[in-house]
Write an enzyme that holds these catalytic residues in place. Sequence first.
Site, PDB file in Angstrom:
ATOM      1  N   SER A   1       0.820  -1.208   0.000  1.00  0.00           N
ATOM      2  CA  SER A   1       0.000   0.000   0.000  1.00  0.00           C
ATOM      3  C   SER A   1       0.854   1.257   0.000  1.00  0.00           C
ATOM      4  O   SER A   1       1.928   1.296   0.628  1.00  0.00           O
ATOM      5  CB  SER A   1      -0.878  -0.010   1.253  1.00  0.00           C
ATOM      6  OG  SER A   1      -1.532   1.222   1.404  1.00  0.00           O
TER       7      SER A   1
ATOM      8  N   TYR B   1      -1.750  -0.044  10.735  1.00  0.00           N
ATOM      9  CA  TYR B   1      -2.014  -0.704   9.439  1.00  0.00           C
ATOM     10  C   TYR B   1      -0.786  -0.580   8.539  1.00  0.00           C
ATOM     11  O   TYR B   1      -0.299  -1.568   7.968  1.00  0.00           O
ATOM     12  CB  TYR B   1      -3.247  -0.081   8.770  1.00  0.00           C
ATOM     13  CG  TYR B   1      -3.416  -0.490   7.326  1.00  0.00           C
ATOM     14  CD1 TYR B   1      -3.717  -1.808   6.986  1.00  0.00           C
ATOM     15  CD2 TYR B   1      -3.258   0.436   6.293  1.00  0.00           C
ATOM     16  CE1 TYR B   1      -3.841  -2.190   5.644  1.00  0.00           C
ATOM     17  CE2 TYR B   1      -3.386   0.064   4.963  1.00  0.00           C
ATOM     18  CZ  TYR B   1      -3.679  -1.252   4.648  1.00  0.00           C
ATOM     19  OH  TYR B   1      -3.791  -1.618   3.332  1.00  0.00           O
TER      20      TYR B   1
ATOM     21  N   LYS C   1       2.021  -3.443   6.847  1.00  0.00           N
ATOM     22  CA  LYS C   1       2.389  -3.579   5.426  1.00  0.00           C
ATOM     23  C   LYS C   1       3.911  -3.480   5.280  1.00  0.00           C
ATOM     24  O   LYS C   1       4.530  -4.216   4.505  1.00  0.00           O
ATOM     25  CB  LYS C   1       1.696  -2.513   4.578  1.00  0.00           C
ATOM     26  CG  LYS C   1       0.183  -2.728   4.461  1.00  0.00           C
ATOM     27  CD  LYS C   1      -0.155  -3.958   3.622  1.00  0.00           C
ATOM     28  CE  LYS C   1      -1.635  -4.207   3.510  1.00  0.00           C
ATOM     29  NZ  LYS C   1      -1.983  -5.504   2.920  1.00  0.00           N
TER      30      LYS C   1
HETATM   31  P1  NAD Z   1     -11.343  -6.366   1.266  1.00  0.00           P
HETATM   32  O1  NAD Z   1     -11.566  -6.287   2.721  1.00  0.00           O
HETATM   33  O2  NAD Z   1     -12.471  -6.097   0.350  1.00  0.00           O
HETATM   34  O3  NAD Z   1     -10.711  -7.778   0.882  1.00  0.00           O
HETATM   35  C1  NAD Z   1      -9.930  -8.531   1.785  1.00  0.00           C
HETATM   36  C2  NAD Z   1     -10.463  -9.948   1.773  1.00  0.00           C
HETATM   37  O4  NAD Z   1      -9.692 -10.724   2.702  1.00  0.00           O
HETATM   38  C3  NAD Z   1     -11.920 -10.039   2.226  1.00  0.00           C
HETATM   39  O5  NAD Z   1     -12.632 -10.880   1.343  1.00  0.00           O
HETATM   40  C4  NAD Z   1     -11.842 -10.664   3.625  1.00  0.00           C
HETATM   41  O6  NAD Z   1     -12.980 -11.427   3.943  1.00  0.00           O
HETATM   42  C5  NAD Z   1     -10.579 -11.501   3.495  1.00  0.00           C
HETATM   43  N1  NAD Z   1      -9.904 -11.757   4.774  1.00  0.00           N
HETATM   44  C6  NAD Z   1      -9.642 -10.879   5.767  1.00  0.00           C
HETATM   45  N2  NAD Z   1      -9.010 -11.506   6.782  1.00  0.00           N
HETATM   46  C7  NAD Z   1      -8.860 -12.807   6.411  1.00  0.00           C
HETATM   47  C8  NAD Z   1      -8.289 -13.945   7.031  1.00  0.00           C
HETATM   48  N3  NAD Z   1      -7.747 -13.890   8.258  1.00  0.00           N
HETATM   49  N4  NAD Z   1      -8.309 -15.124   6.370  1.00  0.00           N
HETATM   50  C9  NAD Z   1      -8.870 -15.213   5.127  1.00  0.00           C
HETATM   51  N5  NAD Z   1      -9.438 -14.157   4.498  1.00  0.00           N
HETATM   52  C10 NAD Z   1      -9.437 -12.963   5.129  1.00  0.00           C
HETATM   53  O7  NAD Z   1     -10.117  -5.381   0.932  1.00  0.00           O
HETATM   54  P2  NAD Z   1      -9.544  -4.916  -0.468  1.00  0.00           P
HETATM   55  O8  NAD Z   1      -9.810  -3.475  -0.604  1.00  0.00           O
HETATM   56  O9  NAD Z   1      -9.947  -5.840  -1.521  1.00  0.00           O
HETATM   57  O10 NAD Z   1      -7.975  -5.047  -0.148  1.00  0.00           O
HETATM   58  C11 NAD Z   1      -7.254  -6.211  -0.499  1.00  0.00           C
HETATM   59  C12 NAD Z   1      -5.825  -6.037  -0.032  1.00  0.00           C
HETATM   60  O11 NAD Z   1      -5.271  -4.859  -0.614  1.00  0.00           O
HETATM   61  C13 NAD Z   1      -5.666  -5.890   1.475  1.00  0.00           C
HETATM   62  O12 NAD Z   1      -4.500  -6.591   1.865  1.00  0.00           O
HETATM   63  C14 NAD Z   1      -5.465  -4.398   1.663  1.00  0.00           C
HETATM   64  O13 NAD Z   1      -4.696  -4.109   2.800  1.00  0.00           O
HETATM   65  C15 NAD Z   1      -4.718  -4.034   0.395  1.00  0.00           C
HETATM   66  N6  NAD Z   1      -4.894  -2.640   0.007  1.00  0.00           N
HETATM   67  C16 NAD Z   1      -6.151  -2.115  -0.138  1.00  0.00           C
HETATM   68  C17 NAD Z   1      -6.311  -0.794  -0.488  1.00  0.00           C
HETATM   69  C18 NAD Z   1      -7.696  -0.184  -0.599  1.00  0.00           C
HETATM   70  O14 NAD Z   1      -7.805   1.043  -0.485  1.00  0.00           O
HETATM   71  N7  NAD Z   1      -8.747  -0.955  -0.829  1.00  0.00           N
HETATM   72  C19 NAD Z   1      -5.188   0.010  -0.720  1.00  0.00           C
HETATM   73  C20 NAD Z   1      -3.920  -0.558  -0.585  1.00  0.00           C
HETATM   74  C21 NAD Z   1      -3.793  -1.886  -0.217  1.00  0.00           C
HETATM   75  C1  WQD Z   2      -9.321  10.167   0.451  1.00  0.00           C
HETATM   76  C2  WQD Z   2      -9.512  11.662   0.684  1.00  0.00           C
HETATM   77  C3  WQD Z   2      -9.852  12.256   2.981  1.00  0.00           C
HETATM   78  C4  WQD Z   2     -13.703  10.317   3.544  1.00  0.00           C
HETATM   79  C5  WQD Z   2      -6.858   5.155   2.547  1.00  0.00           C
HETATM   80  C6  WQD Z   2      -5.879   4.487   3.455  1.00  0.00           C
HETATM   81  C7  WQD Z   2      -4.721   3.972   2.651  1.00  0.00           C
HETATM   82  C8  WQD Z   2      -5.191   3.102   1.483  1.00  0.00           C
HETATM   83  C9  WQD Z   2      -6.252   3.767   0.669  1.00  0.00           C
HETATM   84  C10 WQD Z   2      -5.199   0.794   2.137  1.00  0.00           C
HETATM   85  C11 WQD Z   2      -8.774  12.168   1.921  1.00  0.00           C
HETATM   86  C12 WQD Z   2     -11.080  12.569   2.154  1.00  0.00           C
HETATM   87  C13 WQD Z   2     -12.516  10.779   3.007  1.00  0.00           C
HETATM   88  C14 WQD Z   2     -14.750  11.250   3.830  1.00  0.00           C
HETATM   89  C15 WQD Z   2     -13.333  13.010   2.991  1.00  0.00           C
HETATM   90  N1  WQD Z   2      -5.791   1.885   1.936  1.00  0.00           N
HETATM   91  N2  WQD Z   2     -12.342  12.102   2.742  1.00  0.00           N
HETATM   92  N3  WQD Z   2     -14.503  12.564   3.536  1.00  0.00           N
HETATM   93  O1  WQD Z   2      -6.963   8.178   3.333  1.00  0.00           O
HETATM   94  O2  WQD Z   2      -6.111   8.511   0.962  1.00  0.00           O
HETATM   95  O3  WQD Z   2      -6.230   6.261   1.910  1.00  0.00           O
HETATM   96  O4  WQD Z   2      -7.299   4.232   1.535  1.00  0.00           O
HETATM   97  O5  WQD Z   2      -4.026   0.544   2.042  1.00  0.00           O
HETATM   98  O6  WQD Z   2      -3.934   3.266   3.539  1.00  0.00           O
HETATM   99  O7  WQD Z   2      -5.417   5.425   4.411  1.00  0.00           O
HETATM  100  O8  WQD Z   2      -8.315   7.387   1.328  1.00  0.00           O
HETATM  101  O9  WQD Z   2     -10.677   7.436   0.683  1.00  0.00           O
HETATM  102  O10 WQD Z   2     -10.093   7.547   3.138  1.00  0.00           O
HETATM  103  O11 WQD Z   2      -9.590   9.489   1.665  1.00  0.00           O
HETATM  104  O12 WQD Z   2     -13.180  14.219   2.763  1.00  0.00           O
HETATM  105  O13 WQD Z   2     -15.807  10.901   4.341  1.00  0.00           O
HETATM  106  O14 WQD Z   2     -10.901  11.892   0.941  1.00  0.00           O
HETATM  107  O15 WQD Z   2      -9.626  13.263   3.926  1.00  0.00           O
HETATM  108  O16 WQD Z   2      -8.317  13.441   1.627  1.00  0.00           O
HETATM  109  P1  WQD Z   2      -6.855   7.702   1.960  1.00  0.00           P
HETATM  110  P2  WQD Z   2      -9.755   7.901   1.735  1.00  0.00           P
END
Ligand code: NAD
Ligand code: WQD
Length: 355
Positions: free
Chosen positions: A135, A159, A163
């Site tokens: 991430s 978090y 990572k």
């Molecule tokens: P999500 O929560 O939709 O998907 C994660 C999946 O993992 C879910 O289906 C959940 O049920 C499953 N899961 C959680 N804990 C588990 C466990 N202990 N055993 C088996 N399954 C489990 O999230 P996502 O947005 O699809 O994110 C996927 C990955 O990408 C995550 O590792 C997240 O940290 C990473 N990521 C997400 C974002 C984002 O903004 N969505 C950004 C950067 C990184």
């Molecule tokens: C985006 C912008 C908020 C909600 C997060 C995690 C990051 C990664 C991606 C997993 C910011 C603003 C948000 C609201 C708002 N996830 N906002 N009102 O914070 O960039 O990233 O998701 O790895 O780790 O931190 O994403 O969508 O929460 O926010 O104004 O109700 O929207 O302040 O500027 P962020 P976000």
Amino acid sequence: MSQLLITGGAGFIGSHTCVILLDAGHDLIVLDDFSNSSAEALVRVAELAGVELGSKRLSLQRADIRQTSALEQLFAAAQSRGCPIEAVVHFAGLKAVGESVQNPLHYWDVNVGGTVSLVKAMQEFGCRTLVFSSSATLYGYPDEVPIKEGAPIQPINPYGHTKAAVERLLNDLAASAPEQWRIACLRYFNPVGAHPSGRIGEDPLGRPNNLFPFVSQVAVGRRPEIEVFGGDWPTADGTCIRDYIHVMDLAEGHRAALSTLLQEPPQVLTLNLGSGHGASVLDVIQAFETACGRPIPHSIQQRRPGDAAITVADPAAAKERLGWSTRRNLHDICRDGWAWQSANPSGYGPGPASA
Ligand code: NAD
Ligand code: WQD
């Protein structure tokens, strides 16, 4: 084509990536405990890819990644069927920043302990190709934007620490047997949008933490308005700027990473997956209003602690190493996000993800 294990494949990014990997001809075993997703997502993945859920093309194992024995059984069963698992795409994990501050032990247990459990099973069964969901949260408050992969790793919440720890673990592992491990750490920026069919999309549990699902839920009438966290940031319109990446572009990035890993000599690839373009909170609201054809009530509120003013990827390395770059823009993101939200106002329906 090979058989792949997709952990967390029922989740937001995992489900979209499953469609792309099935289309590319891979057979998939999805492992998920459904703690943050619904099995209905996989029913729809199967439908979109034209395969049968439960068949050799797409099978499902409900399990927790922390249970190494369940993983071992899965690897052993695949081996005894004569189609060993060639690679793992590891999405399973927890991702809510605020929750990680409240319950860091749980985040370390699932995100770090879960990955340790997975790589132990992989090592035991000779599977040494892994794509890991990292991430942009690793960069914390970035010193420079656009952000390059060599920027300091300085996460600012538990978090992000998990990572960073997993990336460290994977690099240590690869260093112990560099001629064997093929690993990609993909640092996603802000994944948003949905499959253009509107059949699969993001279905967060309870009140969304993130901007895009919140805006979608306001547009569909599930919530009255969106609070904009701060209007006094040092940006053109005073709201924060992020690099929003269409989830289908992200899914294609996984296909590209996997194919590069499988074709090239063993290595660790660490790459940003982002568009390289920034959009402000108000840009997103305006683009979504255009897509849904209705106003999205919003008000400027206090800044949210822990936000950075601007995070935008430098995606040049992914382009060079994978031949991949984003093809979809904010307009496409909002059109497809609205197709999903308007057709599924309550997400996948009853179940943990729509409680
Ligand atoms: P999500 O929560 O939709 O998907 C994660 C999946 O993992 C879910 O289906 C959940 O049920 C499953 N899961 C959680 N804990 C588990 C466990 N202990 N055993 C088996 N399954 C489990 O999230 P996502 O947005 O699809 O994110 C996927 C990955 O990408 C995550 O590792 C997240 O940290 C990473 N990521 C997400 C974002 C984002 O903004 N969505 C950004 C950067 C990184
Ligand atoms: C985006 C912008 C908020 C909600 C997060 C995690 C990051 C990664 C991606 C997993 C910011 C603003 C948000 C609201 C708002 N996830 N906002 N009102 O914070 O960039 O990233 O998701 O790895 O780790 O931190 O994403 O969508 O929460 O926010 O104004 O109700 O929207 O302040 O500027 P962020 P976000």
